[in-house]
Design a protein around this motif. Structure first.
Motif, PDB file in Angstrom:
ATOM      1  N   ALA A  77       0.828  -1.202   0.000  1.00  0.00           N
ATOM      2  CA  ALA A  77       0.000   0.000   0.000  1.00  0.00           C
ATOM      3  C   ALA A  77       0.864   1.254   0.000  1.00  0.00           C
ATOM      4  CB  ALA A  77      -0.926  -0.004   1.214  1.00  0.00           C
ATOM      5  N   ALA A  78       1.975   1.230   0.769  1.00  0.00           N
ATOM      6  CA  ALA A  78       2.864   2.391   0.801  1.00  0.00           C
ATOM      7  C   ALA A  78       3.534   2.600  -0.552  1.00  0.00           C
ATOM      8  CB  ALA A  78       3.917   2.211   1.891  1.00  0.00           C
ATOM      9  N   THR A  79       3.933   1.496  -1.186  1.00  0.00           N
ATOM     10  CA  THR A  79       4.559   1.601  -2.504  1.00  0.00           C
ATOM     11  C   THR A  79       3.577   2.129  -3.535  1.00  0.00           C
ATOM     12  OG1 THR A  79       5.995  -0.275  -1.965  1.00  0.00           O
ATOM     13  CG2 THR A  79       5.795   0.326  -4.286  1.00  0.00           C
ATOM     14  N   ALA A  80       2.343   1.598  -3.493  1.00  0.00           N
ATOM     15  CA  ALA A  80       1.318   2.067  -4.437  1.00  0.00           C
ATOM     16  C   ALA A  80       0.990   3.532  -4.204  1.00  0.00           C
ATOM     17  CB  ALA A  80       0.059   1.209  -4.295  1.00  0.00           C
ATOM     18  N   ASP A  81       0.944   3.941  -2.935  1.00  0.00           N
ATOM     19  CA  ASP A  81       0.651   5.340  -2.626  1.00  0.00           C
ATOM     20  C   ASP A  81       1.757   6.248  -3.147  1.00  0.00           C
ATOM     21  OD1 ASP A  81      -0.941   7.400  -1.102  1.00  0.00           O
ATOM     22  OD2 ASP A  81       0.978   7.588  -0.077  1.00  0.00           O
ATOM     23  N   LEU A  87       0.846  12.094  -9.942  1.00  0.00           N
ATOM     24  CA  LEU A  87      -0.104  13.198  -9.929  1.00  0.00           C
ATOM     25  C   LEU A  87       0.639  14.531  -9.871  1.00  0.00           C
ATOM     26  CD1 LEU A  87      -2.762  11.842  -7.405  1.00  0.00           C
ATOM     27  CD2 LEU A  87      -2.964  11.976  -9.884  1.00  0.00           C
ATOM     28  N   PRO A  88       0.091  15.550 -10.512  1.00  0.00           N
ATOM     29  CA  PRO A  88       0.764  16.865 -10.468  1.00  0.00           C
ATOM     30  C   PRO A  88       0.681  17.465  -9.073  1.00  0.00           C
ATOM     31  CG  PRO A  88      -1.371  17.048 -11.545  1.00  0.00           C
ATOM     32  CD  PRO A  88      -1.152  15.581 -11.301  1.00  0.00           C
ATOM     33  N   SER A  89       1.818  17.874  -8.528  1.00  0.00           N
ATOM     34  CA  SER A  89       1.804  18.528  -7.219  1.00  0.00           C
ATOM     35  C   SER A  89       1.294  19.959  -7.340  1.00  0.00           C
ATOM     36  CB  SER A  89       3.202  18.511  -6.600  1.00  0.00           C
ATOM     37  OG  SER A  89       4.141  19.113  -7.479  1.00  0.00           O
ATOM     38  N   LEU A  90       1.621  20.603  -8.455  1.00  0.00           N
ATOM     39  CA  LEU A  90       1.134  21.948  -8.747  1.00  0.00           C
ATOM     40  C   LEU A  90       0.622  21.974 -10.184  1.00  0.00           C
ATOM     41  CD1 LEU A  90       3.919  24.220  -7.195  1.00  0.00           C
ATOM     42  CD2 LEU A  90       1.606  23.864  -6.301  1.00  0.00           C
ATOM     43  N   ALA A 146      -7.991   1.371   3.934  1.00  0.00           N
ATOM     44  CA  ALA A 146      -8.384   1.132   2.536  1.00  0.00           C
ATOM     45  C   ALA A 146      -7.156   1.157   1.642  1.00  0.00           C
ATOM     46  CB  ALA A 146      -9.383   2.191   2.080  1.00  0.00           C
ATOM     47  N   GLN A 147      -7.194   0.375   0.580  1.00  0.00           N
ATOM     48  CA  GLN A 147      -6.088   0.365  -0.366  1.00  0.00           C
ATOM     49  C   GLN A 147      -6.107   1.618  -1.227  1.00  0.00           C
ATOM     50  OE1 GLN A 147      -6.704  -3.375  -2.484  1.00  0.00           O
ATOM     51  NE2 GLN A 147      -4.967  -4.242  -1.403  1.00  0.00           N
ATOM     52  N   VAL A 148      -4.923   1.986  -1.708  1.00  0.00           N
ATOM     53  CA  VAL A 148      -4.814   3.136  -2.598  1.00  0.00           C
ATOM     54  C   VAL A 148      -5.562   2.848  -3.894  1.00  0.00           C
ATOM     55  CG1 VAL A 148      -2.667   2.347  -3.655  1.00  0.00           C
ATOM     56  CG2 VAL A 148      -3.170   4.770  -3.595  1.00  0.00           C
ATOM     57  N   MET A 194      -1.445  -1.637  -6.180  1.00  0.00           N
ATOM     58  CA  MET A 194      -0.365  -1.308  -7.096  1.00  0.00           C
ATOM     59  C   MET A 194      -0.806  -1.380  -8.559  1.00  0.00           C
ATOM     60  SD  MET A 194       2.946  -0.605  -7.097  1.00  0.00           S
ATOM     61  CE  MET A 194       3.689  -1.370  -5.670  1.00  0.00           C
ATOM     62  N   ARG A 195      -1.611  -2.364  -8.878  1.00  0.00           N
ATOM     63  CA  ARG A 195      -2.041  -2.535 -10.268  1.00  0.00           C
ATOM     64  C   ARG A 195      -2.831  -1.320 -10.749  1.00  0.00           C
ATOM     65  NH1 ARG A 195      -6.918  -4.464 -12.001  1.00  0.00           N
ATOM     66  NH2 ARG A 195      -7.029  -5.336 -14.110  1.00  0.00           N
ATOM     67  N   SER A 196      -3.752  -0.847  -9.910  1.00  0.00           N
ATOM     68  CA  SER A 196      -4.560   0.309 -10.299  1.00  0.00           C
ATOM     69  C   SER A 196      -3.703   1.553 -10.441  1.00  0.00           C
ATOM     70  CB  SER A 196      -5.658   0.546  -9.261  1.00  0.00           C
ATOM     71  OG  SER A 196      -6.578  -0.523  -9.258  1.00  0.00           O
ATOM     72  N   ALA A 197      -2.744   1.735  -9.519  1.00  0.00           N
ATOM     73  CA  ALA A 197      -1.867   2.908  -9.595  1.00  0.00           C
ATOM     74  C   ALA A 197      -1.033   2.869 -10.874  1.00  0.00           C
ATOM     75  CB  ALA A 197      -0.970   2.967  -8.368  1.00  0.00           C
ATOM     76  N   ALA A 198      -0.547   1.672 -11.245  1.00  0.00           N
ATOM     77  CA  ALA A 198       0.267   1.565 -12.464  1.00  0.00           C
ATOM     78  C   ALA A 198      -0.561   1.840 -13.714  1.00  0.00           C
ATOM     79  CB  ALA A 198       0.889   0.170 -12.539  1.00  0.00           C
ATOM     80  N   ILE A 199      -1.792   1.318 -13.756  1.00  0.00           N
ATOM     81  CA  ILE A 199      -2.667   1.572 -14.908  1.00  0.00           C
ATOM     82  C   ILE A 199      -3.001   3.052 -14.990  1.00  0.00           C
ATOM     83  CG2 ILE A 199      -4.931   1.099 -15.891  1.00  0.00           C
ATOM     84  CD1 ILE A 199      -4.752  -1.688 -14.633  1.00  0.00           C
ATOM     85  N   MET A 200      -3.244   3.661 -13.837  1.00  0.00           N
ATOM     86  CA  MET A 200      -3.515   5.102 -13.819  1.00  0.00           C
ATOM     87  C   MET A 200      -2.372   5.874 -14.454  1.00  0.00           C
ATOM     88  SD  MET A 200      -2.490   8.051 -12.039  1.00  0.00           S
ATOM     89  CE  MET A 200      -2.072   7.667 -10.349  1.00  0.00           C
ATOM     90  N   GLY A 201      -1.143   5.500 -14.116  1.00  0.00           N
ATOM     91  CA  GLY A 201       0.008   6.192 -14.684  1.00  0.00           C
ATOM     92  C   GLY A 201       0.071   6.056 -16.195  1.00  0.00           C
TER      93      GLY A 201
END
Length: 509
Positions: A147-151, A158-161, A181-183, A210-217
Motif C-alpha cells: 500500500a505504501a509503494t502504491a501510494d 499526480l501533479p503537485s502543482l 483502505a487500499q490506494v 499497485m495494479r490500479s496505480a500503475a494503470i492510472m500512470g
C-alpha cells in the motif's frame, strides 16, 4: 469427557481461535487476538513480542528491535532467545513459543500458568496459534508495504502543482483513502492546448492497489500524448479505450475529458462512465451538466459522444471522483445533489470553496476511496486582447500581414516584439499562401505572452529540418524554432493550424 469428545473440543477451539486471529490486517490486533485465545485455555498470563518492522513497514531481517505488544512485561532477553530457536522452550510453568512464518521468526509468545506445566498437546496448540498469528502479522506487513509503494507511485504520477493558464484559474485537492483502505487509481490533470485552450481531466481506475496505480500512470501519460495531438475529446477517449484493451482484460477506468476555449467561451465534454461535472454560474446557482454518461474505458466497441456548453466569464467548473460523493448504501445521485447543495449560492474564492466542500461533505468520516477534486474559474480572454482576420491566399497577403501585426501590436503596447512577430508570421503565411485554396485565418492573442496562429485548409504539417547553405528554402521553420519560445502545428477537421508564442516584457505591455 472421553478421548473423542476431547479431540473435538480441541479442534473446535483451534478453529475458532485461528479464525479470530487470522482475519486481522493489523499486527497489533493479531497479537491481541492471540493473547485472548490463549487465556485462560492455555495460560494464566500471556506476553507477545513482535518485530518493530511489522508496524513501520521496514525490512523483516530479524535484526530489528522487539516491541512489547500485549501482556505483562517479560525480559526481552528471553524473547530474543526464543526467536533464535526452532522449537518451543519450556521451563516449568513458563512456555516460550517462537512466532514463525515462511522460514522467518517474527516474534515470540510467552505463556505462563501456575501450578500445572504445559503438556505436549498444549505446546502443539500454542505453536499452531502462534504460527497463525505470525502469518496474519506477515500478511499485514506485506499489505502495508504494498500500500505504501502504491501510494508513493500514485503520488509521483499526480501533479503537485497545476500549471498556470490564461483565462482560467485552477485549484485542486487530492485526499488518499483512509489507512484501512487500499490506494486507488484516481487522477486529475490540466493540459495546455493550442489557441490558449485547456484540457481538464479527471479519471478513476477501477480497483485498488499497485495494479490500479500503475494503470492510472499509463492512462495519464497517454492522455498527455493524445492531448498534444489536439484530438477532439471523444477521440481522446476512443484512443484511451483502445489502449486499455491492449493492456489486457478487466482494465477498466472512468474518465471525464473537457476542453475549455477561453476565446469562444465554451466547454466541450466527452465522458467515459464518470460523474457529470457541476457548473456554478457566476450568479451562484449550481447545476449538474447533462453530459452523456458513456461507458468506462476498456469496455471496447462503444462510441463516446461529445457535447458542448456555452459558458460566461466568472462561471466555475467542478470535477471530482466518486470518493467525494459516494456513500455506501446510498444512491450516487444523492451525493451529487449534496455537492450541488454545498456549491449553490455559496460563492467563495476558489481555494476556500475547495475547503468548504471537503469540510461540509462528510468525506473524512466515510473515506474508503481516494478523492480527487478539480475546480476551475472560467475567466475568458477579453475581446480587446484578440485580433482576427480572414485573408485570401494571394502573393500580396504576407505584406498585408506585416502591416496588420505592426498596427495591432502598437495599439497593445507591444511594439518591442513587433519585428520578430512580423518575421515569423510572414514565414507561416507565405507557406499557407503556397498551398491554401480557401481563405487563411490569422489570429493574435495577447495574454501572458503573444500567441500568433495561422490556419489554412492544407492538411500537411510543416517539418523542422536543417537547410544547407545552397538550399533555396527550408529555413522558415528554423527561424520559428529559434526565435519563438514555443511553436507547434496541429491538424484540424478543415486543415491545420500553425502557431508560435513570444514572451512579452511586462514593462513593454
Amino acid at each position: 469427557m472421553n478421548a473423542a469428545e476431547s479431540l473435538r473440543d480441541r479442534l473446535s477451539y483451534l478453529g475458532e481461535a485461528a479464525t479470530r486471529i487470522g482475519t486481522r490486517l493489523d499486527p497489533g490486533a493479531s497479537a491481541r487476538a492471540l493473547a485472548s485465545a490463549l487465556v485462560p485455555r492455555l495460560a494464566d498470563t500471556v506476553t507477545v513480542y513482535l518485530l518493530e518492522a511489522l508496524f513501520t513497514g521496514g525490512r523483516l531481517d530479524g535484526s530489528d528491535e522487539l516491541r512489547l505488544v500485549t501482556g505483562p512485561k517479560q525480559p526481552e532477553e528471553l524473547a530474543r532467545e526464543v526467536m533464535r530457536l526452532d522449537a518451543p522452550l519450556q521451563d516449568g510453568t513458563l512456555l516460550a513459543v517462537p512466532m514463525k512464518v515462511r522460514g522467518r521468526t517474527l516474534g515470540a509468545v510467552l505463556l505462563e500458568r501456575e501450578y500445572r506445566p504445559h503438556d505436549d498437546i498444549d505446546v502443539m496448540m500454542a505453536e499452531q496459534l502462534a504460527g497463525q498469528a505470525a502469518l496474519a502479522a506477515d500478511n499485514a506487513h506485506r499489505y502495508r508495504v504494498e500500500a505504501a509503494t502504491a501510494d508513493t507511485l500514485q503520488r509521483s504520477m499526480l501533479p503537485s502543482l497545476l500549471p498556470r493558464f490564461t483565462g482560467i484559474e485552477l485549484t485542486h485537492r487530492y485526499l488518499p483513502a483512509s489507512d484501512h483502505a487500499q490506494v486507488g487509481g484516481d487522477w486529475f490533470d490540466a493540459i495546455a492546448l493550442p489557441g490558449s485552450r485547456v484540457a481538464l481531466v479527471v479519471g478513476d481506475v477501477m480497483g485498488h492497489g499497485m495494479r490500479s496505480a500503475a494503470i492510472m500512470g499509463q492512462l495519464r501519460t497517454s492522455v498527455h500524448t493524445l492531448a498534444a495531438l489536439d484530438l477532439p475529446p471523444d477521440q481522446v477517449l476512443r484512443q484511451l479505450d483502445g489502449l486499455a484493451q491492449d493492456l489486457g482484460e478487466n482494465h477498466l477506468a472512468t474518465c471525464l475529458y473537457a476542453v475549455y476555449d477561453p476565446v469562444a467561451r465554451r466547454v466541450t465534454f466527452a465522458n467515459a462512465g464518470h460523474l457529470p461535472p457541476v457548473l456554478v454560474r457566476r450568479d451562484g446557482s449550481a447545476e449538474l451538466l447533462p453530459v452523456p454518461p458513456g461507458v468506462p474505458i476498456g469496455v471496447g466497441g462503444v462510441a463516446f459522444e461529445p457535447i458542448e456548453f456555452p459558458v460566461r466569464d466568472g462561471d466555475r467548473l467542478v470535477l471530482c471522483t466518486d470518493g467525494l460523493v459516494e456513500v455506501r448504501g446510498h444512491d450516487l445521485m444523492d451525493g451529487l445533489a449534496e455537492l450541488c447543495g454545498v456549491l449553490d449560492a455559496r460563492r467563495l474564492p476558489l481555494d476556500a470553496q475547495c475547503e468548504e466542500v471537503l469540510r461540509v461533505l462528510p468525506v473524512r468520516g466515510r473515506q474508503d476511496d481516494d478523492v480527487a477534486l478539480l475546480m476551475a474559474d472560467l475567466n475568458g480572454i477579453p475581446a480587446a486582447r484578440i485580433a482576427r482576420w480572414m485573408l485570401r491566399p494571394r502573393p500580396v497577403t504576407p505584406a498585408r500581414v506585416r502591416r496588420l501585426i505592426r498596427a495591432t501590436l502598437a495599439s497593445w503596447g507591444l511594439a518591442a516584439c513587433s519585428e520578430t512577430a512580423e518575421l515569423l508570421a510572414t514565414e507561416l503565411v507565405t507557406n499557407a499562401v503556397r498551398y491554401a485554396t480557401r481563405p487563411i485565418e490569422l489570429r493574435l492573442l495577447h495574454t501572458d505572452g503573444l500567441l500568433v496562429e495561422v490556419s489554412d485548409d492544407e492538411h500537411g504539417l510543416p517539418v523542422l529540418r536543417h537547410a544547407d547553405a545552397d538550399d533555396e528554402g527550408g529555413r522558415g521553420m528554423q527561424l520559428v524554432s529559434r526565435l519563438a519560445c514555443q511553436w507547434g502545428a496541429t491538424r484540424t477537421a478543415t486543415g491545420k493550424v500553425v502557431w508560435f508564442r513570444l514572451n512579452v516584457d511586462p514593462d513593454d505591455a
